[in-house]
Design a protein around this motif. Structure first.
Motif, mmCIF file in Angstrom:
data_model
loop_
_atom_site.group_PDB
_atom_site.id
_atom_site.type_symbol
_atom_site.label_atom_id
_atom_site.label_comp_id
_atom_site.label_asym_id
_atom_site.label_seq_id
_atom_site.Cartn_x
_atom_site.Cartn_y
_atom_site.Cartn_z
ATOM 1 N N MET A 1 0.847 -1.154 0.000
ATOM 2 C CA MET A 1 0.000 0.000 0.000
ATOM 3 C C MET A 1 0.900 1.227 0.000
ATOM 4 S SD MET A 1 -1.707 2.605 1.811
ATOM 5 C CE MET A 1 -0.700 2.724 3.220
ATOM 6 N N PRO A 2 0.648 2.274 -0.705
ATOM 7 C CA PRO A 2 -0.370 2.505 -1.711
ATOM 8 C C PRO A 2 -0.133 1.710 -3.001
ATOM 9 C CG PRO A 2 0.550 4.599 -0.922
ATOM 10 C CD PRO A 2 1.401 3.501 -0.405
ATOM 11 N N GLN A 3 -1.228 1.312 -3.615
ATOM 12 C CA GLN A 3 -1.196 0.654 -4.915
ATOM 13 C C GLN A 3 -1.580 1.697 -5.952
ATOM 14 O OE1 GLN A 3 -0.278 -2.488 -5.586
ATOM 15 N NE2 GLN A 3 0.060 -3.000 -3.453
ATOM 16 N N ILE A 4 -0.668 1.983 -6.880
ATOM 17 C CA ILE A 4 -0.871 3.034 -7.873
ATOM 18 C C ILE A 4 -0.887 2.399 -9.255
ATOM 19 C CG2 ILE A 4 0.037 5.200 -8.806
ATOM 20 C CD1 ILE A 4 1.726 4.635 -5.802
ATOM 21 N N THR A 5 -1.901 2.746 -10.036
ATOM 22 C CA THR A 5 -2.007 2.251 -11.401
ATOM 23 C C THR A 5 -2.137 3.439 -12.342
ATOM 24 O OG1 THR A 5 -3.164 0.283 -10.604
ATOM 25 C CG2 THR A 5 -3.291 0.741 -12.968
ATOM 26 N N ILE A 6 -1.338 3.428 -13.392
ATOM 27 C CA ILE A 6 -1.409 4.461 -14.430
ATOM 28 C C ILE A 6 -1.802 3.766 -15.723
ATOM 29 C CG2 ILE A 6 -0.155 6.213 -15.730
ATOM 30 C CD1 ILE A 6 1.864 6.262 -13.314
ATOM 31 N N ASP A 7 -2.989 4.080 -16.229
ATOM 32 C CA ASP A 7 -3.439 3.594 -17.535
ATOM 33 C C ASP A 7 -3.290 4.743 -18.512
ATOM 34 O OD1 ASP A 7 -4.456 0.950 -16.782
ATOM 35 O OD2 ASP A 7 -5.968 2.071 -15.657
ATOM 36 N N HIS A 8 -2.646 4.482 -19.650
ATOM 37 C CA HIS A 8 -2.436 5.571 -20.605
ATOM 38 C C HIS A 8 -2.536 5.092 -22.045
ATOM 39 C CE1 HIS A 8 1.597 4.560 -22.128
ATOM 40 N NE2 HIS A 8 1.806 4.063 -20.926
ATOM 41 N N SER A 9 -2.939 6.012 -22.908
ATOM 42 C CA SER A 9 -2.994 5.750 -24.342
ATOM 43 C C SER A 9 -1.601 5.482 -24.885
ATOM 44 C CB SER A 9 -3.568 6.967 -25.081
ATOM 45 O OG SER A 9 -4.862 7.261 -24.642
ATOM 46 N N GLY A 10 -1.533 4.673 -25.923
ATOM 47 C CA GLY A 10 -0.259 4.394 -26.569
ATOM 48 C C GLY A 10 0.419 5.645 -27.100
ATOM 49 N N SER A 11 -0.359 6.658 -27.416
ATOM 50 C CA SER A 11 0.230 7.905 -27.922
ATOM 51 C C SER A 11 0.992 8.667 -26.840
ATOM 52 C CB SER A 11 -0.862 8.808 -28.512
ATOM 53 O OG SER A 11 -1.815 9.139 -27.527
ATOM 54 N N LEU A 12 0.912 8.180 -25.605
ATOM 55 C CA LEU A 12 1.659 8.798 -24.504
ATOM 56 C C LEU A 12 2.862 7.957 -24.082
ATOM 57 C CD1 LEU A 12 -1.360 10.057 -22.355
ATOM 58 C CD2 LEU A 12 0.112 11.399 -23.886
ATOM 59 N N ASP A 13 3.308 7.078 -24.976
ATOM 60 C CA ASP A 13 4.487 6.252 -24.674
ATOM 61 C C ASP A 13 5.744 7.086 -24.460
ATOM 62 O OD1 ASP A 13 3.151 3.831 -24.753
ATOM 63 O OD2 ASP A 13 3.719 3.363 -26.812
ATOM 64 N N HIS A 14 5.797 8.271 -25.029
ATOM 65 C CA HIS A 14 6.981 9.128 -24.902
ATOM 66 C C HIS A 14 7.135 9.725 -23.494
ATOM 67 C CE1 HIS A 14 3.668 11.869 -25.749
ATOM 68 N NE2 HIS A 14 4.376 12.795 -25.134
ATOM 69 N N VAL A 15 6.087 9.675 -22.693
ATOM 70 C CA VAL A 15 6.153 10.222 -21.335
ATOM 71 C C VAL A 15 7.059 9.333 -20.485
ATOM 72 C CG1 VAL A 15 4.802 10.766 -19.261
ATOM 73 C CG2 VAL A 15 3.852 11.239 -21.538
ATOM 74 N N ASP A 16 7.881 9.939 -19.670
ATOM 75 C CA ASP A 16 8.767 9.189 -18.782
ATOM 76 C C ASP A 16 7.972 8.782 -17.540
ATOM 77 O OD1 ASP A 16 10.725 8.172 -17.131
ATOM 78 O OD2 ASP A 16 12.168 9.787 -17.535
ATOM 79 N N TRP A 17 7.247 7.672 -17.668
ATOM 80 C CA TRP A 17 6.363 7.227 -16.590
ATOM 81 C C TRP A 17 7.138 6.808 -15.349
ATOM 82 C CZ3 TRP A 17 1.913 9.163 -16.959
ATOM 83 C CH2 TRP A 17 1.309 9.355 -18.202
ATOM 84 N N GLU A 18 8.341 6.298 -15.527
ATOM 85 C CA GLU A 18 9.154 5.926 -14.361
ATOM 86 C C GLU A 18 9.508 7.169 -13.554
ATOM 87 O OE1 GLU A 18 13.454 3.935 -13.272
ATOM 88 O OE2 GLU A 18 12.482 3.344 -15.144
ATOM 89 N N ALA A 19 9.931 8.223 -14.223
ATOM 90 C CA ALA A 19 10.256 9.470 -13.529
ATOM 91 C C ALA A 19 9.009 10.057 -12.874
ATOM 92 C CB ALA A 19 10.875 10.479 -14.497
ATOM 93 N N PHE A 20 7.876 9.958 -13.560
ATOM 94 C CA PHE A 20 6.619 10.426 -12.983
ATOM 95 C C PHE A 20 6.334 9.699 -11.673
ATOM 96 C CE2 PHE A 20 2.050 9.864 -12.383
ATOM 97 C CZ PHE A 20 1.601 11.183 -12.401
ATOM 98 N N ALA A 21 6.465 8.370 -11.685
ATOM 99 C CA ALA A 21 6.201 7.577 -10.476
ATOM 100 C C ALA A 21 7.170 7.931 -9.354
ATOM 101 C CB ALA A 21 6.282 6.084 -10.803
ATOM 102 N N VAL A 22 8.444 8.092 -9.688
ATOM 103 C CA VAL A 22 9.452 8.437 -8.677
ATOM 104 C C VAL A 22 9.122 9.786 -8.038
ATOM 105 C CG1 VAL A 22 11.879 9.082 -8.378
ATOM 106 C CG2 VAL A 22 11.279 6.998 -9.628
#
Length: 117
Positions: A1-22
C-alpha cells in the motif's frame, strides 16, 4: 500500500512514466501519510482508446491510487489535485490532440492483504 495504477494511451508512450512515479511517491507520502517504501506503481498502456464517437485525436491517462481506509475526503481530493498537477508537468500539449487526464484516490477493500519477500 499505496497501490498506484497508471493507464495511458499508446500515444503517450513518450512520457517518462518511471520518472513520474518516482516524483509521485513522495507526494503521496507527504499528502496521505504513507511510507515511501510502500508505494508501488504499475504502468499499463491501453491499446485502443475511444472518446465519444472518435477514435483519433485523443489521448487518455488515468491514475488510480488505492490506500488503506482512513484518509479524509479532503486529503483524497488534495492528493488527486497534486496528481493532476504532476501530470501537467510531464505531458506537454500536442497540436490536434485533446488530452483527457484524470485521477482518483480510493480506499482499498477491507480484504486487502499483502506480503513482501
Amino acid at each position: 500500500m499505496p497501490q498506484i495504477t497508471i493507464d495511458h494511451s499508446g500515444s503517450l508512450d513518450h512520457v517518462d512514466w518511471e520518472a513520474f512515479a518516482v516524483e509521485l511517491h513522495p507526494v503521496i507520502v507527504e499528502t496521505a501519510a504513507a511510507r515511501i517504501e510502500a508505494c508501488k506503481t504499475r504502468v499499463a498502456r491501453t491499446e485502443e482508446d475511444v472518446v465519444g464517437a472518435e477514435a483519433a485525436g485523443h489521448a487518455i491517462v488515468h491514475v488510480t491510487i488505492a490506500l488503506l481506509a482512513g484518509r479524509s475526503d479532503e486529503t483524497k481530493a488534495k492528493l488527486t489535485e497534486a496528481v493532476l498537477d504532476l501530470l501537467r508537468k510531464y505531458i506537454e500539449p500536442e497540436d490536434g490532440v485533446t488530452l483527457h487526464a484524470s485521477a482518483e484516490v480510493r480506499d482499498l477493500d477491507p480484504s486487502y492483504r499483502q506480503f513482501d519477500r
